[in-house]
Design a protein around this motif. Structure first.
Motif, PDB file in Angstrom:
ATOM      1  N   PHE A 174      62.422  33.462  91.270  1.00 46.55           N
ATOM      2  CA  PHE A 174      61.901  32.314  90.655  1.00 46.55           C
ATOM      3  C   PHE A 174      60.348  32.732  89.936  1.00 46.55           C
ATOM      4  O   PHE A 174      60.160  32.521  88.780  1.00 46.55           O
ATOM      5  CB  PHE A 174      61.587  31.187  91.401  1.00 46.55           C
ATOM      6  N   ILE A 175      60.110  33.643  90.271  1.00 47.79           N
ATOM      7  CA  ILE A 175      58.399  34.606  89.918  1.00 47.79           C
ATOM      8  C   ILE A 175      58.778  34.711  89.083  1.00 47.79           C
ATOM      9  O   ILE A 175      58.388  35.061  87.808  1.00 47.79           O
ATOM     10  CB  ILE A 175      57.266  35.590  91.371  1.00 47.79           C
ATOM     11  N   TRP A 176      59.897  35.830  87.995  1.00 49.01           N
ATOM     12  CA  TRP A 176      60.537  36.657  87.489  1.00 49.01           C
ATOM     13  C   TRP A 176      60.262  35.756  86.376  1.00 49.01           C
ATOM     14  O   TRP A 176      60.329  35.236  84.796  1.00 49.01           O
ATOM     15  CB  TRP A 176      61.090  37.167  87.351  1.00 49.01           C
ATOM     16  N   TRP A 177      60.920  34.917  86.473  1.00 47.12           N
ATOM     17  CA  TRP A 177      62.039  33.392  85.427  1.00 47.12           C
ATOM     18  C   TRP A 177      60.585  32.625  85.405  1.00 47.12           C
ATOM     19  O   TRP A 177      60.560  32.922  83.606  1.00 47.12           O
ATOM     20  CB  TRP A 177      62.132  32.015  85.849  1.00 47.12           C
ATOM     21  N   TYR A 178      59.237  32.601  86.270  1.00 51.16           N
ATOM     22  CA  TYR A 178      58.186  31.649  85.555  1.00 51.16           C
ATOM     23  C   TYR A 178      57.314  32.451  85.077  1.00 51.16           C
ATOM     24  O   TYR A 178      56.877  32.478  83.706  1.00 51.16           O
ATOM     25  CB  TYR A 178      57.829  31.585  86.715  1.00 51.16           C
ATOM     26  N   PHE A 179      56.715  33.397  84.784  1.00 52.06           N
ATOM     27  CA  PHE A 179      56.036  34.237  84.591  1.00 52.06           C
ATOM     28  C   PHE A 179      56.853  35.079  83.311  1.00 52.06           C
ATOM     29  O   PHE A 179      55.977  35.815  82.804  1.00 52.06           O
ATOM     30  CB  PHE A 179      55.364  35.399  85.695  1.00 52.06           C
ATOM     31  N   GLY A 180      57.777  36.201  83.692  1.00 51.24           N
ATOM     32  CA  GLY A 180      57.892  36.833  82.897  1.00 51.24           C
ATOM     33  C   GLY A 180      59.099  36.483  81.389  1.00 51.24           C
ATOM     34  O   GLY A 180      58.821  37.135  80.700  1.00 51.24           O
ATOM     35  N   HIS A 181      59.573  35.157  81.614  1.00 53.35           N
ATOM     36  CA  HIS A 181      60.335  34.173  81.063  1.00 53.35           C
ATOM     37  C   HIS A 181      59.617  33.893  79.599  1.00 53.35           C
ATOM     38  O   HIS A 181      59.142  33.451  79.001  1.00 53.35           O
ATOM     39  CB  HIS A 181      61.296  34.032  81.726  1.00 53.35           C
ATOM     40  N   HIS A 182      58.407  32.538  80.765  1.00 55.58           N
ATOM     41  CA  HIS A 182      57.623  31.481  80.402  1.00 55.58           C
ATOM     42  C   HIS A 182      56.639  31.707  79.786  1.00 55.58           C
ATOM     43  O   HIS A 182      55.458  31.318  78.758  1.00 55.58           O
ATOM     44  CB  HIS A 182      57.875  30.558  81.434  1.00 55.58           C
ATOM     45  N   CYS A 183      55.548  32.757  80.532  1.00 55.64           N
ATOM     46  CA  CYS A 183      54.879  33.397  80.346  1.00 55.64           C
ATOM     47  C   CYS A 183      54.372  34.363  79.363  1.00 55.64           C
ATOM     48  O   CYS A 183      54.969  35.017  79.431  1.00 55.64           O
ATOM     49  CB  CYS A 183      54.321  33.366  81.361  1.00 55.64           C
ATOM     50  N   LEU A 184      52.928  34.712  78.845  1.00 51.35           N
ATOM     51  CA  LEU A 184      53.010  36.282  77.832  1.00 51.35           C
ATOM     52  C   LEU A 184      51.083  36.416  78.924  1.00 51.35           C
ATOM     53  O   LEU A 184      50.739  35.846  79.511  1.00 51.35           O
ATOM     54  CB  LEU A 184      51.941  34.834  76.837  1.00 51.35           C
ATOM     55  N   SER A 185      52.389  38.174  78.432  1.00 52.13           N
ATOM     56  CA  SER A 185      50.727  39.116  79.736  1.00 52.13           C
ATOM     57  C   SER A 185      50.553  39.574  78.446  1.00 52.13           C
ATOM     58  O   SER A 185      50.841  40.031  77.895  1.00 52.13           O
ATOM     59  CB  SER A 185      51.624  39.826  79.818  1.00 52.13           C
ATOM     60  N   SER A 186      48.991  39.376  79.102  1.00 57.54           N
ATOM     61  CA  SER A 186      47.698  39.957  78.146  1.00 57.54           C
ATOM     62  C   SER A 186      47.558  41.286  78.003  1.00 57.54           C
ATOM     63  O   SER A 186      46.928  41.720  77.031  1.00 57.54           O
ATOM     64  CB  SER A 186      46.244  39.306  78.658  1.00 57.54           C
TER      65      SER A 186
END
Length: 305
Positions: free
Chosen positions: A278-290
């Protein structure tokens, strides 16, 4: 006409834009390199509907909650350096909440290293969204850890299924064994402390904790909150979470929409979930990393969707 319009707080544009967040600065530098035209304007929420309808640009709205096909609402998504960049809103109002979590389709060999790196930084570093005491406190086993938010904040109040006192009183009435409650670090209201003192007097198995959030989560059997970022931090500890409000990270938590539902969930043994996926799906897939090298490319792909 610009291809992209950034709507940011007026204070950021004072002193020559020195207040601009690095996320936006990196995007603007990358857009200039690619020859993509953009404009930066002062965020005026009352004028947003007219501004968006006046052109065909993509409008990036800082801390936005403005649903529109050409709007992209942006802000930090609970944990830096990850940002929501969403056509519906940020955090509790983002479209991630309505998305299906495809647990069986996620490669664990991709998810686990991502999860471990984030866990090492946040849990290992004992850091949180808000500043935490550095000194470690040793706690015995805790049956339930309750983390409060202030419904006085406009967005929190709008997203509650239960208010904080309904949540805490239900936990105290239904859980046998030690319960610990941590007030929000920014809640300095004396009335909050007075109410906590009164509840502790009624329930001797409840105590108030002001120490580091990770010292409490690490010994808790389960975590209960409205929709605080502590839910994400509890996932990094691999702890079961109960949410009592609208959230966009509910997919691996239990959700209580009434005191009766909360009581029913508390009566069942807590069940752990696929937190790494879930953590990968939420942050790695759905979010942008600055800090990602492909930030601008992913930004442009999201604008084109």
């Amino acid at each position: 006409m610009s291809d992209i319009v950034f709507h940011v707080p007026r204070s950021w544009l004072s002193l020559g834009g020195e207040g601009m967040r690095p996320f936006y600065l990196r995007l603007m530098e990358g857009l200039e390199d690619r020859g993509v035209s953009f404009d930066v304007t002062v965020l005026d929420r009352d004028l947003l509907p007219d501004a968006i309808e006046a052109d065909d640009a993509i409008h990036v709205i800082h801390h936005g909650r403005f649903p529109h096909p050409r709007a992209r609402n942006a802000d930090v998504a609970y944990i830096y350096p990850f940002w929501n960049f969403d056509s519906q809103g940020i955090r509790a109002f983002s479209s991630i909440g309505a998305a299906h979590f495809p647990q069986g389709e996620i490669d664990p060999e991709v998810a686990r290293p991502f999860f471990r790196r984030l866990r090492k930084r946040i849990v290992g570093g004992r850091t949180s969204r808000y500043e935490q005491p550095e000194a470690a406190q040793v706690l015995g086993p805790v049956k339930a850890a309750v983390f409060l938010q202030s419904e006085g904040h406009r967005v929190v109040g709008e997203t509650c299924y239960l208010d904080r006192w309904q949540m805490l009183e239900t936990v105290c009435a239904k859980v046998d064994g030690p319960i610990v409650v941590k007030p929000h670090p920014r809640d300095k209201d004396a009335a909050t402390r007075a109410e906590l003192k009164a509840i502790c007097a009624r329930y001797p198995h409840l105590r108030v904790f002001d120490g580091n959030i990770h010292d409490l989560i690490s010994v808790a059997e389960r975590v209960i909150t409205i929709n605080s970022a502590v839910g994400i931090e509890a996932y990094l500890h691999r702890k079961p979470v109960i949410l009592c409000g609208q959230s966009d990270f509910h997919h691996v938590a239990d959700v209580a929409r009434s005191e009766g539902e909360l009581a029913g969930i508390l009566a069942r043994p807590p069940r752990k979930r696929a937190y790494d996926k879930f953590i990968w799906w939420y942050f790695g897939h759905h979010c942008l990393s600055s800090v990602d090298g492909d930030l601008v490319d992913r930004f442009l792909a999201r604008c084109a969707q």
